[in-house]
Every structure is written in C-alpha cells, then in structure tokens.
Enzyme design. Structure first.
Site, mmCIF file in Angstrom:
data_model
loop_
_atom_site.group_PDB
_atom_site.id
_atom_site.type_symbol
_atom_site.label_atom_id
_atom_site.label_comp_id
_atom_site.label_asym_id
_atom_site.label_seq_id
_atom_site.Cartn_x
_atom_site.Cartn_y
_atom_site.Cartn_z
ATOM 1 N N PHE A 200 0.828 -1.203 0.000
ATOM 2 C CA PHE A 200 0.000 0.000 0.000
ATOM 3 C C PHE A 200 0.868 1.260 0.000
ATOM 4 O O PHE A 200 0.483 2.281 -0.578
ATOM 5 C CB PHE A 200 -0.926 -0.013 1.222
ATOM 6 C CG PHE A 200 -1.966 1.060 1.213
ATOM 7 C CD1 PHE A 200 -3.157 0.874 0.529
ATOM 8 C CD2 PHE A 200 -1.776 2.250 1.893
ATOM 9 C CE1 PHE A 200 -4.136 1.863 0.515
ATOM 10 C CE2 PHE A 200 -2.740 3.239 1.883
ATOM 11 C CZ PHE A 200 -3.924 3.044 1.193
ATOM 12 N N PHE B 279 5.613 -2.197 -12.370
ATOM 13 C CA PHE B 279 4.694 -2.807 -11.409
ATOM 14 C C PHE B 279 5.164 -4.220 -11.112
ATOM 15 O O PHE B 279 4.864 -5.158 -11.847
ATOM 16 C CB PHE B 279 3.272 -2.814 -11.971
ATOM 17 C CG PHE B 279 2.250 -3.334 -10.999
ATOM 18 C CD1 PHE B 279 1.818 -2.555 -9.947
ATOM 19 C CD2 PHE B 279 1.711 -4.604 -11.147
ATOM 20 C CE1 PHE B 279 0.869 -3.019 -9.049
ATOM 21 C CE2 PHE B 279 0.758 -5.088 -10.262
ATOM 22 C CZ PHE B 279 0.338 -4.292 -9.206
ATOM 23 N N ASP C 30 -8.823 -13.994 4.004
ATOM 24 C CA ASP C 30 -10.249 -14.259 4.171
ATOM 25 C C ASP C 30 -11.106 -12.993 4.182
ATOM 26 O O ASP C 30 -12.325 -13.075 4.317
ATOM 27 C CB ASP C 30 -10.482 -15.022 5.482
ATOM 28 C CG ASP C 30 -9.858 -16.409 5.445
ATOM 29 O OD1 ASP C 30 -9.771 -16.978 4.335
ATOM 30 O OD2 ASP C 30 -9.455 -16.904 6.505
ATOM 31 N N THR C 31 -10.472 -11.837 4.068
ATOM 32 C CA THR C 31 -11.212 -10.580 4.120
ATOM 33 C C THR C 31 -10.990 -9.787 2.832
ATOM 34 O O THR C 31 -10.093 -10.105 2.049
ATOM 35 C CB THR C 31 -10.738 -9.725 5.319
ATOM 36 O OG1 THR C 31 -9.395 -9.293 5.066
ATOM 37 C CG2 THR C 31 -10.781 -10.514 6.616
ATOM 38 N N HIS D 295 -9.538 -7.108 2.450
ATOM 39 C CA HIS D 295 -8.317 -6.300 2.542
ATOM 40 C C HIS D 295 -7.443 -6.465 1.296
ATOM 41 O O HIS D 295 -6.870 -5.500 0.795
ATOM 42 C CB HIS D 295 -7.541 -6.687 3.808
ATOM 43 C CG HIS D 295 -6.369 -5.823 4.076
ATOM 44 N ND1 HIS D 295 -5.069 -6.240 3.882
ATOM 45 C CD2 HIS D 295 -6.286 -4.541 4.515
ATOM 46 C CE1 HIS D 295 -4.241 -5.268 4.196
ATOM 47 N NE2 HIS D 295 -4.948 -4.225 4.577
ATOM 48 N N ALA E 287 4.244 -7.992 -2.597
ATOM 49 C CA ALA E 287 3.479 -9.239 -2.695
ATOM 50 C C ALA E 287 2.227 -9.104 -1.842
ATOM 51 O O ALA E 287 2.321 -8.837 -0.642
ATOM 52 C CB ALA E 287 4.312 -10.424 -2.227
#
Length: 160
Positions: free
Chosen positions: A62, A118, A90-91, A93, A85
């Site tokens: 980020f 990138f 599970d969310t 995010h 990376a």
C-alpha cells in the site's frame, strides 16, 4: 518511419530506484534478489557503494506508490521498480491493497513521466507467490529487464 525500442545494453548511465515492501518479505526479498541479479548481469552497478542504484524499503505494498512518487519526482532516476506481494486472505483487505497499489503506481508513472515497473505479485496463496518469486521462476528478473527496457526506451525518446 521511426521505430523506438528499449535495449538491454549500454545501461551504465541509467539511474534506477527500487522500492520494496517489507510485508511478505519471504517473497519480496526473493523478488529483489532476482531483480538485482538481472541488473548486475546486464551491467548495472548493484554494489553497496553504487551511485547508480538505490533501494528504499516500505512497510507494505500500500505504501509503494508514495515512495515511488517521491523517488520519481526527485529527478535523480530514469526508472523506478516497485516490488511487493499481496496474498489473498479471508477478508476484502486484499482487494483494497491491490487496487490502491496498482492505481497508485500507474498514477506515479503518468504524473512524473518516469516509468514505474509494477512488480507487485497478487496471488491467492503463499505457494503461488513463492513459485513466482523463485521456486519455478523469479519474476524479479523480469521486472529488472522491464526497468532496463523502459529506461532505455525513454532515453531513446529523448525523455531521460
């Protein structure tokens, strides 16, 4: 008709910055190693005393765009490589980080006119990330090649 292409030779004057995410460093350090290996084999000085290459570490993917922006805007580098990376959990995010990192890195290149490679792996599992960072193939090498090609292409276009 003029044809412009980047090359992988005569890169001794190319100034390169690498921005690497610490999060998932098991993967990102392998990407960095592959990238440095490629750059070294193509004639870039990657020693610790190099004035041709700098490496900046950030907490996670980020944060890559902010530091890439700072480096690209400095006027010191002809190309920046962002290595990270992001591995699905599970969310949601994962989706947020991938979207913001990719949009941010693309925006840096457009706003500064400096190529930003990138080099952020976006995978479903750690196994997939490790396969792309060295078990089967180290994409860090490819990101190094892209940096050389884009840096030399921009030079051929009179932009570096």
């Amino acid at each position: 008709m003029a044809t412009f292409e980047g090359c992988f030779t005569d890169v001794s004057s190319l100034q390169i910055a690498l921005v690497v995410a610490r999060f998932n460093d098991l993967v990102t350090t392998k990407l960095l190693s592959g990238c440095l290996d490629c750059l070294t084999r193509h004639g870039v000085d990657t020693t610790s005393s190099s004035s041709q290459l700098d490496v900046a570490w950030v907490p996670g993917s980020f944060e890559l765009p902010l530091v890439a922006q700072s480096l690209a805007a400095s006027g010191r580098y002809q190309v920046v490589v962002a290595l990270g990376a992001v591995i699905r959990g599970d969310t949601p995010h994962f989706d947020v980080v991938v979207a913001e990192a990719s949009k941010g890195i693309a925006a840096v290149a457009r706003e500064t006119g400096i190529p930003v490679i990138f080099g952020v792996l976006t995978t479903d599992t750690m196994q997939q990330a490790l396969e792309r960072a060295g078990i089967k193939n180290n994409l860090g090498w490819n990101y190094g090649l892209e940096a050389l090609e884009m840096g030399s292409l921009m030079r051929a276009l009179g932009r570096a």
